[in-house]
Design a protein around this motif. Structure first.
Motif, PDB file in Angstrom:
ATOM      1  N   ALA A  31       0.831  -1.207   0.000  1.00  0.00           N
ATOM      2  CA  ALA A  31       0.000   0.000   0.000  1.00  0.00           C
ATOM      3  C   ALA A  31       0.864   1.255   0.000  1.00  0.00           C
ATOM      4  CB  ALA A  31      -0.945  -0.006   1.203  1.00  0.00           C
ATOM      5  N   VAL A  32       1.930   1.243   0.792  1.00  0.00           N
ATOM      6  CA  VAL A  32       2.829   2.404   0.838  1.00  0.00           C
ATOM      7  C   VAL A  32       3.515   2.607  -0.504  1.00  0.00           C
ATOM      8  CG1 VAL A  32       4.940   3.321   1.870  1.00  0.00           C
ATOM      9  CG2 VAL A  32       3.197   2.291   3.325  1.00  0.00           C
ATOM     10  N   VAL A  33       4.004   1.520  -1.112  1.00  0.00           N
ATOM     11  CA  VAL A  33       4.749   1.629  -2.373  1.00  0.00           C
ATOM     12  C   VAL A  33       3.846   2.125  -3.498  1.00  0.00           C
ATOM     13  CG1 VAL A  33       5.940   0.305  -4.163  1.00  0.00           C
ATOM     14  CG2 VAL A  33       6.475  -0.092  -1.754  1.00  0.00           C
ATOM     15  N   THR A  34       2.685   1.492  -3.684  1.00  0.00           N
ATOM     16  CA  THR A  34       1.817   1.866  -4.800  1.00  0.00           C
ATOM     17  C   THR A  34       1.302   3.298  -4.658  1.00  0.00           C
ATOM     18  OG1 THR A  34      -0.062   0.820  -3.641  1.00  0.00           O
ATOM     19  CG2 THR A  34       1.096  -0.484  -5.299  1.00  0.00           C
ATOM     20  N   ASN A  35       0.933   3.688  -3.453  1.00  0.00           N
ATOM     21  CA  ASN A  35       0.427   5.041  -3.253  1.00  0.00           C
ATOM     22  C   ASN A  35       1.545   6.074  -3.325  1.00  0.00           C
ATOM     23  OD1 ASN A  35      -2.623   4.971  -2.497  1.00  0.00           O
ATOM     24  ND2 ASN A  35      -1.738   3.259  -1.367  1.00  0.00           N
ATOM     25  N   THR A  36       2.762   5.684  -2.930  1.00  0.00           N
ATOM     26  CA  THR A  36       3.897   6.595  -3.084  1.00  0.00           C
ATOM     27  C   THR A  36       4.192   6.847  -4.551  1.00  0.00           C
ATOM     28  OG1 THR A  36       4.863   5.845  -0.983  1.00  0.00           O
ATOM     29  CG2 THR A  36       6.328   6.961  -2.539  1.00  0.00           C
ATOM     30  N   LEU A  37       4.045   5.829  -5.387  1.00  0.00           N
ATOM     31  CA  LEU A  37       4.231   6.004  -6.829  1.00  0.00           C
ATOM     32  C   LEU A  37       3.259   7.044  -7.379  1.00  0.00           C
ATOM     33  CD1 LEU A  37       4.749   2.332  -8.087  1.00  0.00           C
ATOM     34  CD2 LEU A  37       6.453   4.154  -8.004  1.00  0.00           C
ATOM     35  N   VAL A  38       2.016   6.999  -6.907  1.00  0.00           N
ATOM     36  CA  VAL A  38       1.016   7.968  -7.359  1.00  0.00           C
ATOM     37  C   VAL A  38       1.416   9.380  -6.926  1.00  0.00           C
ATOM     38  CG1 VAL A  38      -1.399   8.669  -7.193  1.00  0.00           C
ATOM     39  CG2 VAL A  38      -0.817   6.246  -7.333  1.00  0.00           C
ATOM     40  N   VAL A  39       1.837   9.520  -5.677  1.00  0.00           N
ATOM     41  CA  VAL A  39       2.219  10.839  -5.159  1.00  0.00           C
ATOM     42  C   VAL A  39       3.423  11.391  -5.920  1.00  0.00           C
ATOM     43  CG1 VAL A  39       3.052  12.084  -3.127  1.00  0.00           C
ATOM     44  CG2 VAL A  39       1.260  10.354  -2.878  1.00  0.00           C
ATOM     45  N   VAL A  40       4.436  10.565  -6.153  1.00  0.00           N
ATOM     46  CA  VAL A  40       5.633  11.015  -6.867  1.00  0.00           C
ATOM     47  C   VAL A  40       5.301  11.368  -8.311  1.00  0.00           C
ATOM     48  CG1 VAL A  40       7.927  10.328  -7.661  1.00  0.00           C
ATOM     49  CG2 VAL A  40       7.168   9.707  -5.363  1.00  0.00           C
ATOM     50  N   ASN A  59      -4.913  13.091  -2.891  1.00  0.00           N
ATOM     51  CA  ASN A  59      -5.329  13.016  -1.490  1.00  0.00           C
ATOM     52  C   ASN A  59      -5.758  11.611  -1.098  1.00  0.00           C
ATOM     53  OD1 ASN A  59      -5.619  15.886  -0.025  1.00  0.00           O
ATOM     54  ND2 ASN A  59      -5.957  16.152  -2.210  1.00  0.00           N
ATOM     55  N   LEU A  60      -6.404  10.904  -2.008  1.00  0.00           N
ATOM     56  CA  LEU A  60      -6.757   9.510  -1.742  1.00  0.00           C
ATOM     57  C   LEU A  60      -5.508   8.673  -1.528  1.00  0.00           C
ATOM     58  CD1 LEU A  60      -8.838   7.177  -1.634  1.00  0.00           C
ATOM     59  CD2 LEU A  60      -8.624   7.009  -4.120  1.00  0.00           C
ATOM     60  N   SER A  61      -4.491   8.903  -2.332  1.00  0.00           N
ATOM     61  CA  SER A  61      -3.245   8.153  -2.187  1.00  0.00           C
ATOM     62  C   SER A  61      -2.521   8.499  -0.895  1.00  0.00           C
ATOM     63  CB  SER A  61      -2.328   8.433  -3.385  1.00  0.00           C
ATOM     64  OG  SER A  61      -2.898   7.950  -4.583  1.00  0.00           O
ATOM     65  N   LEU A  62      -2.579   9.763  -0.479  1.00  0.00           N
ATOM     66  CA  LEU A  62      -1.974  10.141   0.799  1.00  0.00           C
ATOM     67  C   LEU A  62      -2.646   9.407   1.955  1.00  0.00           C
ATOM     68  CD1 LEU A  62      -1.521  13.991   0.286  1.00  0.00           C
ATOM     69  CD2 LEU A  62       0.284  12.260   0.371  1.00  0.00           C
ATOM     70  N   ALA A  63      -3.979   9.378   1.946  1.00  0.00           N
ATOM     71  CA  ALA A  63      -4.707   8.683   3.015  1.00  0.00           C
ATOM     72  C   ALA A  63      -4.421   7.187   2.984  1.00  0.00           C
ATOM     73  CB  ALA A  63      -6.206   8.950   2.875  1.00  0.00           C
ATOM     74  N   ASP A  64      -4.440   6.593   1.787  1.00  0.00           N
ATOM     75  CA  ASP A  64      -4.187   5.153   1.683  1.00  0.00           C
ATOM     76  C   ASP A  64      -2.752   4.809   2.044  1.00  0.00           C
ATOM     77  OD1 ASP A  64      -6.771   4.484   0.958  1.00  0.00           O
ATOM     78  OD2 ASP A  64      -6.403   4.724  -1.179  1.00  0.00           O
ATOM     79  N   GLY A  65      -1.812   5.689   1.700  1.00  0.00           N
ATOM     80  CA  GLY A  65      -0.434   5.447   2.094  1.00  0.00           C
ATOM     81  C   GLY A  65      -0.260   5.461   3.605  1.00  0.00           C
ATOM     82  N   LEU A  66      -0.958   6.369   4.281  1.00  0.00           N
ATOM     83  CA  LEU A  66      -0.910   6.413   5.751  1.00  0.00           C
ATOM     84  C   LEU A  66      -1.530   5.161   6.355  1.00  0.00           C
ATOM     85  CD1 LEU A  66      -1.787  10.161   6.382  1.00  0.00           C
ATOM     86  CD2 LEU A  66       0.432   9.050   6.666  1.00  0.00           C
ATOM     87  N   ILE A  67      -2.577   4.634   5.716  1.00  0.00           N
ATOM     88  CA  ILE A  67      -3.156   3.376   6.189  1.00  0.00           C
ATOM     89  C   ILE A  67      -2.137   2.252   6.077  1.00  0.00           C
ATOM     90  CG2 ILE A  67      -4.927   1.631   5.700  1.00  0.00           C
ATOM     91  CD1 ILE A  67      -6.799   3.898   4.910  1.00  0.00           C
ATOM     92  N   GLY A  68      -1.359   2.260   4.987  1.00  0.00           N
ATOM     93  CA  GLY A  68      -0.298   1.261   4.852  1.00  0.00           C
ATOM     94  C   GLY A  68       0.738   1.381   5.957  1.00  0.00           C
ATOM     95  N   VAL A  69       1.085   2.612   6.339  1.00  0.00           N
ATOM     96  CA  VAL A  69       2.017   2.818   7.453  1.00  0.00           C
ATOM     97  C   VAL A  69       1.436   2.266   8.746  1.00  0.00           C
ATOM     98  CG1 VAL A  69       3.172   4.573   8.855  1.00  0.00           C
ATOM     99  CG2 VAL A  69       3.084   4.830   6.368  1.00  0.00           C
ATOM    100  N   VAL A  70       0.143   2.476   8.965  1.00  0.00           N
ATOM    101  CA  VAL A  70      -0.511   1.944  10.164  1.00  0.00           C
ATOM    102  C   VAL A  70      -0.436   0.421  10.184  1.00  0.00           C
ATOM    103  CG1 VAL A  70      -2.733   1.693  11.347  1.00  0.00           C
ATOM    104  CG2 VAL A  70      -2.049   3.923  10.442  1.00  0.00           C
ATOM    105  N   LEU A 104     -11.402   7.264   7.306  1.00  0.00           N
ATOM    106  CA  LEU A 104     -12.509   8.102   6.863  1.00  0.00           C
ATOM    107  C   LEU A 104     -12.113   8.936   5.655  1.00  0.00           C
ATOM    108  CD1 LEU A 104     -14.020   9.392  10.241  1.00  0.00           C
ATOM    109  CD2 LEU A 104     -14.975   7.673   8.704  1.00  0.00           C
ATOM    110  N   MET A 105     -10.870   9.433   5.634  1.00  0.00           N
ATOM    111  CA  MET A 105     -10.409  10.233   4.514  1.00  0.00           C
ATOM    112  C   MET A 105     -10.374   9.405   3.237  1.00  0.00           C
ATOM    113  SD  MET A 105     -10.120  13.312   5.206  1.00  0.00           S
ATOM    114  CE  MET A 105      -9.643  13.541   3.507  1.00  0.00           C
ATOM    115  N   SER A 106      -9.933   8.177   3.331  1.00  0.00           N
ATOM    116  CA  SER A 106      -9.899   7.311   2.156  1.00  0.00           C
ATOM    117  C   SER A 106     -11.299   7.133   1.581  1.00  0.00           C
ATOM    118  CB  SER A 106      -9.285   5.956   2.526  1.00  0.00           C
ATOM    119  OG  SER A 106      -9.285   5.081   1.413  1.00  0.00           O
ATOM    120  N   VAL A 107     -12.249   6.843   2.456  1.00  0.00           N
ATOM    121  CA  VAL A 107     -13.635   6.652   2.008  1.00  0.00           C
ATOM    122  C   VAL A 107     -14.199   7.951   1.446  1.00  0.00           C
ATOM    123  CG1 VAL A 107     -15.965   6.050   2.752  1.00  0.00           C
ATOM    124  CG2 VAL A 107     -14.005   4.780   3.654  1.00  0.00           C
TER     125      VAL A 107
END
Length: 368
Positions: A31-40, A59-70, A104-107
């Motif tokens: 989740a972190v890798v794929t969403n980081t690719l989107v952000v970059v 913003n969706l990728s930022l929220a999903d990336g944070l979920i991956g960190v969690v 909630l942000m992801s949704v």
């Protein structure tokens, strides 16, 4: 049952199977890798940044990336013994509140992206005139609204209910299975049922509007004896081109323009209608996929929470269901960002550059 520890849940620990524990790490990293690719890709490509809809995807990728960190931190927690924090623990409360906000942000941004596509279909001309500033303001408002909503839901409402003698487990949100029945009912209605209904309603409106403008455009084209100049309000834009459309251009409806029969009066009318309605069926399948992925990933969690007291469901099962919700954060980039040609092109270019940098030392040695 294989577990990271043999201590019982009643002693303040959760017995999590080894496989589930390491799945937290795998899905979290993915989740972190794929969403980081989107952000970059968003940061490096000017063409991507020019499209307002892509800011919602960012913003969706930022929220999903944070979920991956969690999920990665939860893996570390499970390795250390999966101890349940005591009631009233501040760290537990902060971690739980942060996880709740990013979920909630992801949704919310999934709903925002669907709403943005509805605006595209409803009025492509006005949609192209809207600038990035509107997307920025909506995104900031979404983050602020989610933080306030989470604080009210997790802190204010439970506190008021406790005043009247109703306990819904305010300080145990870092362990979702510790919520009392009243808290679960509120979470199911506000955090799952309401977003699901909104996604279904918006998707249905998109399909209805898309079908309406498609039929209107075809009728207008076939009623014209010469080349038909189709007004913007009856254009039939392709939703797959949302992320590639730049304000002030007609790229948002390029696919539809390709299907136009303007200037070709001898084109078979039945074939044109058949092609256009295939697009409607494809759109219906795509929107159904978006809604289905969200429901499939999150429904097991809320079912488990509702039935945990009735069936005495173990806490590790609830954590497994939450892991499925985290898997949704890994899938989202493929559903929203990677469908865009610009995102795919930028990511391929990034990988090509990375490979060239890796082989650069070898090339230098060969030249020597």
């Amino acid at each position: 049952m294989n577990s990271m520890n043999s201590r019982n849940d009643s002693l303040g620990f959760v017995d999590i199977p080894v496989g589930v524990t390491y799945l937290h790490l795998v899905i979290g990293v993915l989740a972190v890798v794929t969403n980081t690719l989107v952000v970059v890709a968003y940061a490096m490509d000017v063409g991507i940044r020019r499209v307002p809809a892509n800011f919602f995807i960012l913003n969706l990728s930022l929220a999903d990336g944070l979920i991956g960190v969690v999920l990665i931190f939860r893996f570390s927690w499970a390795i250390d013994g999966a101890q349940i924090s005591p009631r009233g623990d501040v760290n537990c409360f902060v971690r739980g509140l942060a996880y709740y906000i990013v979920n909630l942000m992801s949704v919310l941004f999934v709903i925002t992206i669907s709403w943005d596509r509805l605006q595209l279909v409803s009025d492509p001309f006005k949609y192209r005139l809207r600038g990035r500033r509107r997307a920025y303001l909506l995104s900031v408002a979404a983050w602020a609204y989610t933080a306030c909503y989470a604080f009210v839901t997790v802190v204010t409402i439970p506190y008021l209910l406790e005043v009247f003698g109703i306990d819904i487990g305010t300080a145990e949100i870092c362990v979702f299975s510790a919520l009392a029945s009243e808290g679960v009912y509120i979470a199911v209605v506000l955090d799952f049922c309401a977003p699901s209904v909104m996604l279904v309603v918006i998707s249905t409106l998109i399909i209805i509007r898309f079908r309406r403008v498609t039929v209107a455009r075809l009728v207008l084209q076939h009623n014209e004896t010469g080349p038909a100049a189709v007004p913007p309000e009856v254009e039939s834009p392709s939703l797959d081109a949302v992320s590639d459309a730049t304000p002030g251009t007609n790229k948002a409806s390029s696919n539809a323009s390709d299907m136009s029969t303007s200037g070709r009066p001898d084109t078979n009318r039945g074939e044109d209608f058949q092609k256009e309605f295939k697009k409607i069926h494809r759109l219906t399948r795509t929107l159904f996929l978006f809604v289905s992925v969200y429901v499939i990933c999150w429904l097991p969690t809320y079912i488990a929470l509702l039935l945990k007291d009735v069936l005495n469901i173990a806490q590790w099962i609830i954590y497994t269901c939450l892991l499925l919700g985290g898997f949704n954060s890994f899938i989202n980039p493929f559903l929203y960002a990677f469908r865009s040609q610009k995102f795919r092109y930028r990511i391929r270019k990034m990988f090509k550059t990375a490979v060239e940098i890796m082989y650069l030392p070898l090339r230098c040695l060969n030249h020597e």
